[in-house]
Design an enzyme around this catalytic site. Structure first.
Site, PDB file in Angstrom:
ATOM      1  N   SER A  33     112.406  49.451 -26.261  1.00 23.90           N
ATOM      2  CA  SER A  33     113.354  49.884 -25.501  1.00 23.90           C
ATOM      3  C   SER A  33     113.474  49.224 -24.053  1.00 23.90           C
ATOM      4  O   SER A  33     114.665  48.863 -23.687  1.00 23.90           O
ATOM      5  CB  SER A  33     113.167  51.558 -25.174  1.00 23.90           C
ATOM      6  OG  SER A  33     114.044  52.072 -24.247  1.00 23.90           O
TER       7      SER A  33
ATOM      8  N   ARG B 145     115.383  59.809 -29.535  1.00 14.71           N
ATOM      9  CA  ARG B 145     113.913  59.793 -29.212  1.00 14.71           C
ATOM     10  C   ARG B 145     113.814  61.352 -28.360  1.00 14.71           C
ATOM     11  O   ARG B 145     112.664  62.140 -28.360  1.00 14.71           O
ATOM     12  CB  ARG B 145     113.572  58.826 -28.535  1.00 14.71           C
ATOM     13  CG  ARG B 145     112.990  57.484 -29.302  1.00 14.71           C
ATOM     14  CD  ARG B 145     112.696  56.529 -28.549  1.00 14.71           C
ATOM     15  NE  ARG B 145     111.738  56.374 -27.488  1.00 14.71           N
ATOM     16  CZ  ARG B 145     111.704  55.751 -26.514  1.00 14.71           C
ATOM     17  NH1 ARG B 145     112.690  54.765 -26.010  1.00 14.71           N
ATOM     18  NH2 ARG B 145     110.699  55.891 -25.454  1.00 14.71           N
TER      19      ARG B 145
ATOM     20  N   THR C  71     118.000  56.788 -12.675  1.00 17.15           N
ATOM     21  CA  THR C  71     118.474  56.063 -11.747  1.00 17.15           C
ATOM     22  C   THR C  71     120.066  56.091 -11.634  1.00 17.15           C
ATOM     23  O   THR C  71     120.722  56.201 -10.599  1.00 17.15           O
ATOM     24  CB  THR C  71     118.229  54.472 -11.747  1.00 17.15           C
ATOM     25  OG1 THR C  71     116.624  54.560 -11.600  1.00 17.15           O
ATOM     26  CG2 THR C  71     118.696  53.567 -10.740  1.00 17.15           C
TER      27      THR C  71
ATOM     28  N   LYS D  57     116.399  45.682 -23.070  1.00 23.29           N
ATOM     29  CA  LYS D  57     117.426  45.594 -22.070  1.00 23.29           C
ATOM     30  C   LYS D  57     117.099  44.372 -21.283  1.00 23.29           C
ATOM     31  O   LYS D  57     117.961  43.588 -20.592  1.00 23.29           O
ATOM     32  CB  LYS D  57     117.369  46.818 -21.378  1.00 23.29           C
ATOM     33  CG  LYS D  57     117.858  47.987 -22.242  1.00 23.29           C
ATOM     34  CD  LYS D  57     118.103  49.432 -21.321  1.00 23.29           C
ATOM     35  CE  LYS D  57     116.925  50.150 -21.058  1.00 23.29           C
ATOM     36  NZ  LYS D  57     116.417  51.097 -22.095  1.00 23.29           N
ATOM     37  N   LYS D  58     115.719  44.031 -20.997  1.00 20.76           N
ATOM     38  CA  LYS D  58     115.447  42.848 -20.332  1.00 20.76           C
ATOM     39  C   LYS D  58     115.863  41.618 -20.771  1.00 20.76           C
ATOM     40  O   LYS D  58     115.908  40.525 -20.013  1.00 20.76           O
ATOM     41  CB  LYS D  58     113.937  42.989 -19.883  1.00 20.76           C
ATOM     42  CG  LYS D  58     113.546  44.192 -18.925  1.00 20.76           C
ATOM     43  CD  LYS D  58     114.719  44.696 -18.088  1.00 20.76           C
ATOM     44  CE  LYS D  58     114.886  46.245 -17.483  1.00 20.76           C
ATOM     45  NZ  LYS D  58     115.961  46.512 -16.585  1.00 20.76           N
TER      46      LYS D  58
ATOM     47  N   ASP E 280     113.702  41.474 -12.394  1.00 26.02           N
ATOM     48  CA  ASP E 280     114.044  43.034 -12.313  1.00 26.02           C
ATOM     49  C   ASP E 280     112.733  43.835 -12.358  1.00 26.02           C
ATOM     50  O   ASP E 280     111.733  43.269 -12.556  1.00 26.02           O
ATOM     51  CB  ASP E 280     114.901  43.299 -13.657  1.00 26.02           C
ATOM     52  CG  ASP E 280     115.581  44.617 -13.594  1.00 26.02           C
ATOM     53  OD1 ASP E 280     115.532  45.234 -12.784  1.00 26.02           O
ATOM     54  OD2 ASP E 280     116.050  44.988 -14.644  1.00 26.02           O
ATOM     55  N   LYS E 281     113.080  45.153 -12.110  1.00 24.35           N
ATOM     56  CA  LYS E 281     112.007  46.129 -12.282  1.00 24.35           C
ATOM     57  C   LYS E 281     112.352  47.244 -13.030  1.00 24.35           C
ATOM     58  O   LYS E 281     113.518  47.322 -13.161  1.00 24.35           O
ATOM     59  CB  LYS E 281     111.655  46.439 -10.733  1.00 24.35           C
ATOM     60  CG  LYS E 281     110.809  47.721 -10.538  1.00 24.35           C
ATOM     61  CD  LYS E 281     111.742  49.024 -10.405  1.00 24.35           C
ATOM     62  CE  LYS E 281     110.968  50.267 -10.544  1.00 24.35           C
ATOM     63  NZ  LYS E 281     111.886  51.578 -10.643  1.00 24.35           N
ATOM     64  N   HIS E 282     111.375  47.721 -13.738  1.00 24.99           N
ATOM     65  CA  HIS E 282     111.782  48.973 -14.665  1.00 24.99           C
ATOM     66  C   HIS E 282     110.603  50.065 -14.342  1.00 24.99           C
ATOM     67  O   HIS E 282     109.423  49.632 -14.222  1.00 24.99           O
ATOM     68  CB  HIS E 282     111.884  48.620 -15.985  1.00 24.99           C
ATOM     69  CG  HIS E 282     112.472  49.578 -16.871  1.00 24.99           C
ATOM     70  ND1 HIS E 282     114.027  49.682 -17.000  1.00 24.99           N
ATOM     71  CD2 HIS E 282     112.419  50.588 -17.587  1.00 24.99           C
ATOM     72  CE1 HIS E 282     114.372  50.608 -17.663  1.00 24.99           C
ATOM     73  NE2 HIS E 282     113.504  51.226 -18.185  1.00 24.99           N
ATOM     74  N   SER E 283     110.988  51.266 -14.518  1.00 29.61           N
ATOM     75  CA  SER E 283     109.787  52.335 -14.513  1.00 29.61           C
ATOM     76  C   SER E 283     110.043  53.010 -15.792  1.00 29.61           C
ATOM     77  O   SER E 283     110.829  53.232 -16.355  1.00 29.61           O
ATOM     78  CB  SER E 283     110.244  52.972 -13.392  1.00 29.61           C
ATOM     79  OG  SER E 283     109.555  54.478 -13.606  1.00 29.61           O
TER      80      SER E 283
HETATM   81  N1  IUR Z   1     112.785  53.642 -19.817  1.00 30.95           N
HETATM   82  C1  IUR Z   1     113.598  52.862 -20.876  1.00 30.95           C
HETATM   83  O1  IUR Z   1     114.445  52.203 -20.783  1.00 30.95           O
HETATM   84  N2  IUR Z   1     113.078  53.252 -21.983  1.00 30.95           N
HETATM   85  C2  IUR Z   1     112.110  53.966 -22.458  1.00 30.95           C
HETATM   86  O2  IUR Z   1     111.829  54.208 -23.505  1.00 30.95           O
HETATM   87  C3  IUR Z   1     111.501  54.690 -21.112  1.00 30.95           C
HETATM   88  C4  IUR Z   1     111.792  54.387 -20.063  1.00 30.95           C
HETATM   89  I1  IUR Z   1     110.079  55.904 -21.597  1.00 30.95           I
END
Ligand code: IUR
Length: 467
Positions: A200, A185, A137, A204-205, A97-100
């Protein structure tokens, strides 16, 4: 409520302190024990911690920080706050996976998830909504009529079997404690905390049971962290905590001063993602997609080198395989098949009217001649937010048709009067202050035209790849 009153889980050897005591401990700079962090997260999930206490704890963590061990436990506790995803054993080495961390115009996930699926990966992407000025997204995908980001774990497994990827929202079942923290937050000025971002993202990952993850850590004027140094610290925390969780995490440091690509706004970004999926679209977007995807393929052992990974990913865009996966994902996540087919088989012109379209369009012209040095993403995003493309409160509806198109590129020479931006809005006209804010975002210089540097500046590798 009195400060000493017990709220949250009972005091016991496993849950040693009341919530106010935990907040005080972190406020005063002490390290929280594993059981204390777990007890706080348990209280979050059970609804026994008050919102004010959550806000206070978040601010204490924001100001005092957490070490890698505390961050690891917070990540695990958040991940364990909901249902765990289980996949067939055969997928073990294929889950990526990829996250930003969030940018303006960042539609990479829409392209990358299906492109990776086309490369044989399984991509169970749990994504987010817009946070602050950045787009989410999920919000972009919801610009496509019928697309549903709500998918149960069973439905996710079916999507991965049939399509190879899915893009879904965090929910009451999946990492619910992160959902609670994320929303608070956003309204307590505690988004930019290294341990909170790390926990955070990685919670999820961890639930996705990934083998490899690439995080796009943005830095610059429109990113959470303006400086590359601070972004590097976050990258190191992500890589370090990832290793403790058994996930191979790499972090790409990428610039976020001007928008990524030429379009910002939900419907327009879907259109631009489709162009990239057809092998076209803006160069900066394609480069970032192929670099992030190529890194993943290499780190996950599906490409022998980074360069070959990049080429492999690019070939999926050029051959139409990635687009085919995107169409299959749309259909499997609720989009009517004739619409999915029309979106994925026509040209941009043929797609006109299939995605939300704003009733008014205004073009602004360059006030003087010059070379485009920068198009500041932050003021553009703020104007779009005010025009209805963003939310001020969680859950608020937003306008998928509001957005903007950049008509010029960084490094291009303009003469006075050249149209440089097209704003799509609800009308009837842009206010003078919006007009002025947009015009001030275009930064021109007297210099010669130039080719901009790629936005990826540094790739921080997991310990296992450092040799
Ligand atoms: N994406 C997330 O899933 N959590 C975060 O705190 C941020 C980006 I910034």
């Amino acid at each position: 409520m009195a400060a000493t009153q017990r709220t949250g889980p009972d005091s016991s050897p496993q849950n040693p302190s009341t919530i106010p005591e935990l907040i005080k401990k972190k406020r005063d700079g002490a390290r929280l024990e594993d059981a204390e962090i777990r007890s706080f997260v348990q209280g979050l999930t059970e609804g026994t911690v008050q919102e004010a206490q959550i806000g206070a704890m978040l601010m204490a963590i924001r100001l005092q920080g957490m070490d890698l061990g505390e961050t690891e436990i917070l990540t695990r506790a958040l991940a364990e706050s909901g249902q765990q995803l289980q996949w067939p054993e055969a997928w073990g080495g294929l889950l990526v996976d990829k996250h930003s961390t969030g940018g303006v115009g960042d539609k990479v996930s829409l392209v990358l998830a299906p492109a990776l699926a086309a490369c044989g990966c399984k991509v169970p992407m749990i994504s987010g909504r817009g946070l602050g000025h950045t787009g989410g997204t999920l919000d972009k995908l919801e610009a496509i009529p019928g697309f549903s980001v709500v998918q149960s774990p069973e439905q996710m497994q079916e999507l991965l079997e049939r399509v190879g990827c899915c893009i879904v929202g965090q929910s009451r079942e999946l990492v619910p404690a992160d959902g609670i923290l994320y929303a608070i937050r956003d309204v307590t000025a505690t988004v930019d905390s290294l341990p909170l971002i790390t926990a955070s993202i990685l919670s999820k990952k961890a639930v996705e049971r990934l083998s490899t993850l690439v995080v796009d850590v943005k830095f610059g004027e429109a990113a959470i962290f303006p400086s590359q140094e601070r972004a590097r610290e976050l990258a190191q925390a992500l890589v370090g905590v990832g290793a403790r969780l058994g996930i191979r995490v790499a972090a790409a440091l990428t610039t976020m001063d001007s928008p990524l690509g030429r379009c910002v706004g939900h419907g327009l970004e879907v259109e631009e993602a489709l162009q990239c999926l057809e092998g076209g679209g803006p160069t900066d977007l394609r480069d970032l997609v192929t670099q992030l995807g190529g890194s993943l393929l290499w780190l996950n052992g599906q490409a022998p080198t980074l360069t070959k990974g990049v080429a492999q990913l690019g070939a999926m865009l050029d051959s139409g395989s990635a687009l085919g996966r995107f169409q299959a994902m749309l259909e499997a996540q609720g989009v009517a098949s004739d619409l999915a087919q029309a979106l994925c088989s026509g040209s941009s012109a043929q797609r006109q009217g299939l995605l939300p379209t704003a009733p008014f369009k205004d073009e602004l012209r360059a006030a003087s001649e010059g070379t485009v040095q920068m198009i500041q993403a932050l003021p553009l995003a703020q104007v779009l937010h005010e025009l209805g493309a963003g939310r001020t409160r969680a859950g608020e509806p937003l306008h998928h048709d509001v957005g903007l198109e950049l008509l010029v590129t960084i490094g291009q020479r303009l003469s006075a009067g050249t149209p440089w931006i097209r704003v799509h809005h609800k009308g009837p006209s842009l206010s003078p202050s919006h007009h002025q804010k947009l015009q001030e975002a275009l930064k021109l210089s007297d210099g010669a035209p130039f080719v901009p540097d790629p936005c990826l500046r540094e790739l921080i590798l997991p310990p296992s790849m450092k040799g």
